[in-house]
Design an enzyme around this catalytic site. Structure first.
Site, PDB file in Angstrom:
ATOM      1  N   ARG A  12      30.904  -6.554 -33.724  1.00 26.16           N
ATOM      2  CA  ARG A  12      30.240  -6.160 -34.964  1.00 26.16           C
ATOM      3  C   ARG A  12      30.391  -4.673 -35.292  1.00 26.16           C
ATOM      4  NH1 ARG A  12      24.469  -8.531 -34.046  1.00 26.16           N
ATOM      5  NH2 ARG A  12      25.227  -8.587 -31.895  1.00 26.16           N
ATOM      6  N   ASN A  30      25.901  43.939 -40.890  1.00 30.10           N
ATOM      7  CA  ASN A  30      25.639  43.339 -42.189  1.00 30.10           C
ATOM      8  C   ASN A  30      26.938  42.727 -42.705  1.00 30.10           C
ATOM      9  OD1 ASN A  30      23.463  43.369 -44.535  1.00 30.10           O
ATOM     10  ND2 ASN A  30      25.532  43.580 -45.384  1.00 30.10           N
TER      11      ASN A  30
END
Ligand code: UD1
Ligand code: CA
Length: 408
Positions: free
Chosen positions: A17, A347
Site C-alpha cells: 500500500r 550584519n
C-alpha cells in the site's frame, strides 16, 4: 528485581500500500526513519538487545543502522506472517529466560512511557504475556480485541477474518507485547496459518497462551495515536503530524515560543534554546542547533548542519545550510548563508548571498566578527573576511582586498 530484557522488532514486510521501492521502516517521520523511533522507545525501557527482523530491502535497512551494536539483524527470507517473523529469532533467543518485547517497525508513535507501563504491569502481575489495547474511532484494518462475557480477553481477530459483528469492535491491537520469552517461543511455533490471508499470525500465539491457562494481562486504552501503524502514505503523513505536534510541545515545554504551530515544521533532531521565538512558516530540517534568545522567521528555512549561537535574528526568507552563525548576528531579509562560519555581531544586509558552488565543488567561507555586509552583496567562496570588514551594498566579493573597514 531487574531482569534481562530483549526486543524483537518486526520490519520485514513488503509494503504494497505504500507503493514504494524503499523499505517501509526507512520512510521518514519528521526527518527520522520510522524504525529509529521504535528502537529509541525500546532503549528507553532498558532493552539490552534488539533483534530486528528484515527481509524486503534488508541491506538498505542494515546500512542505515550500521554502527549500533545493540542491534542484531535477523533475516526473514519469505514474509509468511508476524508469527513466522518472530520464529526467525528463535535461533538467537531459544535459551533466553528473560522478557521479550515484540513490536512493529511501522509503529513510530510508540513511546517509552507506554512501554514502561507495560513492563511494570507485566512484572507486578507476574504475567506470562502483557499486551496493549487502544480504542479507535475508526478501527478499520486493525486486529480486534475479543473479550468474553466477563470482559476477559480471549484473543485477537484480524480485520479480514472478522464477522460483521466483530468488525464493530473498536478496541484494537496496537501490536506491542511483552512476553516471558520461553513461553513466547513455546507457542509461536505451534501457530497455524488458518486465516483468510494464509499467514502465521502472532496474535494467534497470544490466544493459545491464554487458552493454555497462562496469565495474560492488558494495558487497556493506550492513546489512540500510539496505535497508528503506517501502512500507507496517508498514514505516514498522519503519523508525521502527530510527531510534529509532540516535537513542538516538547520544545515549548523547554521554553521555546512557537508562534503558529500548525504552520511551522521542525525536524525531530533539531535543538532550540530557551526564549527563542520561531515565527510562522519556518521550516527546520535536519540536525540544526539554535541557541537562546534568537528570533527565527517568518519564512526562514534552516537546513542540516546549521549551528546558531545566542541572540541571533534571522528574518524573512533567510535560508541557512551547513553554516555556523555566532552570537548577535542579524540577517533580517532574503539571504542565503551556506557552508560558512559567520562571526559575532555580523550584519548581513537584505538580499545578500554566499556563492559556494563553482559547478564542481562547494567551498567554505569565513566572515570575521563585526563585519558589515551591505545589501545585495554576493560573497564568493573560498573567501575569508577579516574582523570588521565593510562590504559596500551591491558588491561582488572575491577576496578581502575588496573590503573596507567597518570599525572606522
Ligand atoms: C498487525 C497485527 C494486528 C494489529 C496491527 C497494528 C498480526 C497478525 N496483526 O497487523 O492485530 O492491529 O499490526 O499495527 O500480527 N512483518 C514481518 N514479517 C512478516 C509479516 C509482517 O516482519 O512476515 C512486519 C511488517 O513489516 C510490519 C509488522 O510486521 O512492520 C506488522 O505487519 P503488518 O502486515 O503491517 O500487520 P498488520 O496488518 O498491520
Ligand atoms: Ca502494520
Amino acid at each position: 528485581m531487574i531482569m534481562e530484557r530483549a526486543a524483537i522488532i518486526l520490519a520485514a514486510g513488503v509494503s504494497k500500500r505504500m507503493n514504494t521501492r524503499l523499505a517501509k521502516v526507512l520512510h521518514e517521520v519528521c526527518g527520522r526513519p520510522m524504525l529509529d523511533y521504535v528502537i529509541d522507545a525500546c532503549r528507553g525501557v532498558g532493552v539490552d538487545k534488539m533483534y530486528v527482523v528484515v527481509g524486503f530491502s534488508a541491506n538498505e535497512v542494515r546500512t542505515h543502522f550500521n554502527s549500533q551494536n545493540d542491534i542484531v539483524w535477523v533475516e526473514q527470507k519469505e514474509q509468511k506472517g508476524t508469527a513466522h517473523a518472530v520464529m526467525c529469532c528463535k535461533e538467537h533467543l531459544k535459551d533466553f529466560a528473560g522478557q521479550t518485547l515484540v513490536l512493529c517497525g511501522d509503529g513510530p508513535l510508540i513511546r517509552t512511557e507506554t512501554l514502561k507501563i507495560l513492563v511494570d504491569k507485566h512484572q507486578n502481575e507476574h504475567a506470562s504475556a502483557t499486551l496493549a489495547t487502544a480504542v479507535l474511532e475508526d478501527p478499520t484494518g486493525y486486529g480486534r480485541i475479543i473479550r468474553d462475557t466477563y470482559g476477559n480477553i480471549e484473543g485477537i481477530i484480524e480485520h479480514a477474518d472478522c464477522t460483521p459483528e466483530q468488525l464493530k469492535i473498536q478496541e484494537v491491537n496496537p501490536s506491542y507485547y511483552l512476553f516471558n520469552s520461553k513461553i513466547l517461543f513455546e507457542y509461536v511455533e505451534q501457530v497455524k496459518p488458518d486465516n483468510v490471508k494464509g499467514e502465521f499470525y502472532l496474535t494467534d500465539a497470544l490466544a493459545m497462551i491464554i487458552k493454555a491457562g497462562h496469565k495474560v494481562v492488558a494495558v487497556t486504552a493506550v492513546r489512540p495515536e500510539e496505535a497508528v501503524s503506517v501502512n500507507s502514505r496517508e498514514q505516514l503523513s498522519d503519523a508525521g503530524k502527530i510527531m510534529q505536534h509532540r516535537i513542538q510541545k516538547q520544545l515549548m515545554e523547554n521554553g521555546v515560543t512557537i508562534v503558529d504551530p500548525p504552520n511551522t515544521w521542525i525536524d525531530a533532531r533539531a535543538r532550540i534554546g530557551q526564549d527563542t521565538v520561531i515565527e510562522p512558516f519556518t521550516c527546520i530540517y535536519g540536525e540544526v542547533v539554535i541557541g537562546k534568545n534568537c528570533r527565527i522567521g517568518p519564512f526562514a528555512y534552516l537546513r542540516n548542519g546549521t549551528k546558531i549561537s545566542d541572540d541571533v535574528v534571522l528574518g524573512v526568507f533567510t535560508e541557512v545550510k551547513n553554516a555556523s552563525i555566532d552570537q548577535g548576528v542579524r540577517a533580517r531579509h532574503h539571504s542565503y548563508i551556506g557552508d560558512a562560519a559567520i562571526g559575532k555581531n555580523v550584519n548581513i544586509g537584505a538580499g545578500s548571498t554566499t556563492a559556494n558552488y563553482d559547478g564542481q565543488q562547494i567551498h567554505r567561507m569565513t566572515i570575521g566578527d563585526n563585519c558589515f555586509i551591505g545589501s545585495g552583496s554576493v560573497l564568493i567562496a573560498p573567501l575569508e573576511l577579516k574582523e570588521s570588514a565593510h562590504i559596500e551594498p551591491g558588491s561582488v566579493v572575491r577576496s578581502d582586498k575588496e573590503a573596507g573597514d567597518a570599525s572606522k
